[in-house]
Design a protein around this motif. Structure first.
Motif, PDB file in Angstrom:
ATOM      1  N   GLN A 231     -17.055 -11.086   4.990  1.00 27.16           N
ATOM      2  CA  GLN A 231     -15.550 -11.779   5.585  1.00 27.16           C
ATOM      3  C   GLN A 231     -14.778 -11.906   4.551  1.00 27.16           C
ATOM      4  OE1 GLN A 231     -15.130 -11.673   8.836  1.00 27.16           O
ATOM      5  NE2 GLN A 231     -13.122 -12.518   8.574  1.00 27.16           N
ATOM      6  N   LEU A 232     -15.350 -12.532   3.529  1.00 25.01           N
ATOM      7  CA  LEU A 232     -14.559 -12.889   2.065  1.00 25.01           C
ATOM      8  C   LEU A 232     -13.785 -11.762   1.565  1.00 25.01           C
ATOM      9  CD1 LEU A 232     -13.408 -14.828  -0.086  1.00 25.01           C
ATOM     10  CD2 LEU A 232     -15.714 -14.530  -1.256  1.00 25.01           C
ATOM     11  N   LEU A 233     -14.526 -10.571   1.252  1.00 22.26           N
ATOM     12  CA  LEU A 233     -13.968  -9.289   0.912  1.00 22.26           C
ATOM     13  C   LEU A 233     -12.849  -8.590   1.712  1.00 22.26           C
ATOM     14  CD1 LEU A 233     -17.267  -7.515  -0.429  1.00 22.26           C
ATOM     15  CD2 LEU A 233     -15.691  -8.721  -1.776  1.00 22.26           C
ATOM     16  N   LYS A 234     -13.316  -8.944   3.070  1.00 21.91           N
ATOM     17  CA  LYS A 234     -12.052  -8.277   4.053  1.00 21.91           C
ATOM     18  C   LYS A 234     -10.736  -9.078   3.865  1.00 21.91           C
ATOM     19  CE  LYS A 234     -11.225  -7.882   8.900  1.00 21.91           C
ATOM     20  NZ  LYS A 234     -12.054  -7.925  10.351  1.00 21.91           N
ATOM     21  N   SER A 235     -10.849 -10.418   3.565  1.00 18.00           N
ATOM     22  CA  SER A 235      -9.875 -11.198   3.241  1.00 18.00           C
ATOM     23  C   SER A 235      -8.973 -10.871   2.099  1.00 18.00           C
ATOM     24  CB  SER A 235     -10.002 -12.573   3.457  1.00 18.00           C
ATOM     25  OG  SER A 235     -10.660 -13.102   2.249  1.00 18.00           O
ATOM     26  N   LEU A 236      -9.784 -10.229   1.239  1.00 14.81           N
ATOM     27  CA  LEU A 236      -9.164  -9.906  -0.114  1.00 14.81           C
ATOM     28  C   LEU A 236      -8.423  -8.599  -0.129  1.00 14.81           C
ATOM     29  CD1 LEU A 236     -11.807 -11.050  -2.484  1.00 14.81           C
ATOM     30  CD2 LEU A 236      -9.996 -12.397  -2.179  1.00 14.81           C
ATOM     31  N   VAL A 237      -9.013  -7.779   0.681  1.00 15.44           N
ATOM     32  CA  VAL A 237      -8.246  -6.394   0.468  1.00 15.44           C
ATOM     33  C   VAL A 237      -6.707  -6.151   0.783  1.00 15.44           C
ATOM     34  CG1 VAL A 237      -8.234  -4.196   1.903  1.00 15.44           C
ATOM     35  CG2 VAL A 237     -10.478  -5.391   1.541  1.00 15.44           C
ATOM     36  N   GLN A 238      -6.256  -6.934   1.764  1.00 16.77           N
ATOM     37  CA  GLN A 238      -4.684  -6.819   2.005  1.00 16.77           C
ATOM     38  C   GLN A 238      -3.924  -7.496   0.794  1.00 16.77           C
ATOM     39  OE1 GLN A 238      -2.216  -9.338   2.613  1.00 16.77           O
ATOM     40  NE2 GLN A 238      -0.710  -7.575   2.875  1.00 16.77           N
ATOM     41  N   PRO A 239      -4.133  -8.551   0.316  1.00 14.77           N
ATOM     42  CA  PRO A 239      -3.213  -9.059  -0.857  1.00 14.77           C
ATOM     43  C   PRO A 239      -3.719  -8.271  -2.252  1.00 14.77           C
ATOM     44  CG  PRO A 239      -5.035 -10.516  -0.150  1.00 14.77           C
ATOM     45  CD  PRO A 239      -5.066  -9.553   0.666  1.00 14.77           C
ATOM     46  N   LEU A 240      -4.823  -7.847  -2.318  1.00 17.61           N
ATOM     47  CA  LEU A 240      -5.302  -7.080  -3.516  1.00 17.61           C
ATOM     48  C   LEU A 240      -4.581  -5.715  -3.557  1.00 17.61           C
ATOM     49  CD1 LEU A 240      -8.906  -7.631  -4.463  1.00 17.61           C
ATOM     50  CD2 LEU A 240      -6.907  -8.198  -5.965  1.00 17.61           C
ATOM     51  N   GLY A 241      -4.383  -4.961  -2.350  1.00 19.38           N
ATOM     52  CA  GLY A 241      -4.154  -3.649  -2.117  1.00 19.38           C
ATOM     53  C   GLY A 241      -2.358  -3.872  -2.504  1.00 19.38           C
ATOM     54  N   VAL A 242      -1.655  -4.783  -1.985  1.00 17.28           N
ATOM     55  CA  VAL A 242      -0.242  -4.896  -2.357  1.00 17.28           C
ATOM     56  C   VAL A 242       0.045  -5.150  -3.766  1.00 17.28           C
ATOM     57  CG1 VAL A 242       1.759  -6.318  -1.835  1.00 17.28           C
ATOM     58  CG2 VAL A 242       0.294  -5.914   0.085  1.00 17.28           C
ATOM     59  N   TYR A 243      -0.737  -5.931  -4.475  1.00 15.25           N
ATOM     60  CA  TYR A 243      -0.882  -6.299  -5.788  1.00 15.25           C
ATOM     61  C   TYR A 243      -0.974  -5.002  -6.586  1.00 15.25           C
ATOM     62  CZ  TYR A 243      -1.718  -8.367 -10.425  1.00 15.25           C
ATOM     63  OH  TYR A 243      -1.925  -8.713 -11.606  1.00 15.25           O
ATOM     64  N   LEU A 244      -1.946  -4.179  -6.324  1.00  9.29           N
ATOM     65  CA  LEU A 244      -2.129  -2.910  -7.028  1.00  9.29           C
ATOM     66  C   LEU A 244      -1.138  -1.826  -6.930  1.00  9.29           C
ATOM     67  CD1 LEU A 244      -6.012  -2.642  -6.120  1.00  9.29           C
ATOM     68  CD2 LEU A 244      -5.253  -3.309  -8.216  1.00  9.29           C
ATOM     69  N   ARG A 245      -0.554  -1.760  -5.635  1.00  6.90           N
ATOM     70  CA  ARG A 245       0.216  -1.018  -5.431  1.00  6.90           C
ATOM     71  C   ARG A 245       1.853  -1.035  -6.245  1.00  6.90           C
ATOM     72  NH1 ARG A 245      -1.919  -0.975  -0.256  1.00  6.90           N
ATOM     73  NH2 ARG A 245      -0.123  -2.449   0.623  1.00  6.90           N
ATOM     74  N   GLU A 246       1.842  -2.341  -6.194  1.00  6.91           N
ATOM     75  CA  GLU A 246       3.216  -2.852  -6.565  1.00  6.91           C
ATOM     76  C   GLU A 246       3.129  -2.597  -8.347  1.00  6.91           C
ATOM     77  OE1 GLU A 246       3.657  -6.681  -5.802  1.00  6.91           O
ATOM     78  OE2 GLU A 246       4.814  -6.506  -3.934  1.00  6.91           O
ATOM     79  N   ARG A 247       1.925  -2.553  -8.871  1.00  7.95           N
ATOM     80  CA  ARG A 247       1.815  -2.477 -10.374  1.00  7.95           C
ATOM     81  C   ARG A 247       1.166  -1.005 -10.777  1.00  7.95           C
ATOM     82  NH1 ARG A 247       2.127  -7.004  -8.766  1.00  7.95           N
ATOM     83  NH2 ARG A 247       2.954  -8.748  -9.908  1.00  7.95           N
ATOM     84  N   ASP A 248       0.792  -0.339  -9.736  1.00  6.81           N
ATOM     85  CA  ASP A 248       0.324   0.961  -9.846  1.00  6.81           C
ATOM     86  C   ASP A 248      -0.975   0.804 -10.884  1.00  6.81           C
ATOM     87  OD1 ASP A 248      -0.077   4.182  -9.630  1.00  6.81           O
ATOM     88  OD2 ASP A 248       1.071   4.170 -11.522  1.00  6.81           O
ATOM     89  N   GLU A 249      -1.976  -0.181 -10.086  1.00  3.94           N
ATOM     90  CA  GLU A 249      -3.155  -0.273 -11.257  1.00  3.94           C
ATOM     91  C   GLU A 249      -4.323   0.078 -10.042  1.00  3.94           C
ATOM     92  OE1 GLU A 249      -1.676  -3.814 -13.991  1.00  3.94           O
ATOM     93  OE2 GLU A 249      -2.558  -4.366 -12.232  1.00  3.94           O
ATOM     94  N   MET A 250      -5.516  -0.149 -10.775  1.00  5.16           N
ATOM     95  CA  MET A 250      -6.765   0.095 -10.021  1.00  5.16           C
ATOM     96  C   MET A 250      -7.530  -1.155  -9.908  1.00  5.16           C
ATOM     97  SD  MET A 250      -8.193   3.856 -11.028  1.00  5.16           S
ATOM     98  CE  MET A 250      -9.353   3.849  -9.762  1.00  5.16           C
ATOM     99  N   LEU A 251      -8.682  -1.288  -9.402  1.00  7.71           N
ATOM    100  CA  LEU A 251      -9.540  -2.489  -9.111  1.00  7.71           C
ATOM    101  C   LEU A 251     -10.831  -2.205  -9.813  1.00  7.71           C
ATOM    102  CD1 LEU A 251      -9.445  -5.320  -8.375  1.00  7.71           C
ATOM    103  CD2 LEU A 251     -10.594  -4.868  -6.168  1.00  7.71           C
TER     104      LEU A 251
END
Length: 222
Positions: free
Chosen positions: A109-129
């Protein structure tokens, strides 16, 4: 008169070379001074440029940290996630039972809550996790019930489990990969349980994309 003229000529002949040598010496000293001055100026210019680069680097890191903390404001407020030097930390006990690579319901459940904000952050900076698994230095149990060869393998499987969970919850597989460190790089002393609990963790860190970045199913870092 002739004798006096000869004497003056001799004195002039002796004095001229002295002044010539003195002039050459002064010219040499002046040249050396100019070279030293130029060298000092070059060093100072290099120092100023290095300081400016360092200031810009620190400013960029601070902006990056603030952006990451803003993106993860809700998980951070819950206290289950930490951000330190751009690395997102999750306690191993939140995600897994001791010695297991099976994800807890709370951890998923915690990981699920991280997907959306992390996805936006990564796309804006063209980075990987990069998802990294860590353990304490406690030796794993031996015998027929032993599932992992060592702590490195356990940390690798945990990193893969988290990576796959993120992908299952919607993170593109091209944006995430796994790495394993076992008991290396502890953040606390392994001599007591409190320290060992801190070392059993999973970290996620945004990193620049590169042509040789490991694929999402890579179980171990070099």
């Amino acid at each position: 008169m002739i004798g006096m003229d000869d004497t003056l000529d001799d004195a002039t002949d002796q004095t001229a070379p002295v002044w010539a040598v003195f002039g050459d010496l002064m010219a040499g000293l002046l040249g050396a001074f100019v070279l030293i001055l130029v060298g000092v100026l070059v060093v100072q210019i290099d120092l100023v440029a290095s300081l400016q680069q360092e200031v810009q680097k620190r400013q960029m890191e601070e902006k990056r940290r603030m952006a990451l903390e803003k993106a993860l404001a809700i998980p951070l407020a819950s206290g289950r996630v930490t951000v330190n030097n751009g690395r997102i930390g999750i306690s191993g006990s939140v995600l897994f039972a001791t010695g297991s690579d099976e994800l807890r319901a709370e951890g998923r459940q915690l990981l699920k809550s991280l997907v959306q904000p992390l996805g936006v952050y990564l796309r804006e900076r063209d980075e990987m996790l990069m998802v990294s698994g860590f353990t304490d230095n406690t030796a794993l149990l031996r015998g027929s019930q032993k599932r992992f060869a060592d702590n490195l393998e356990l940390s690798a499987q945990r990193a893969l489990t988290v990576t796959r969970a993120l992908i299952d919850e919607g993170m593109p597989s091209s944006q995430v990969f796994a790495a394993a460190f076992g008991a290396e790089q502890p953040v606390a002393d392994n001599s007591d349980e409190k320290g060992r609990a801190q070392n059993r963790r999973v970290e996620m860190a945004p990193v620049p994309k590169a042509a040789n970045t490991p694929p999402s199913e890579s179980p171990r870092a070099p």
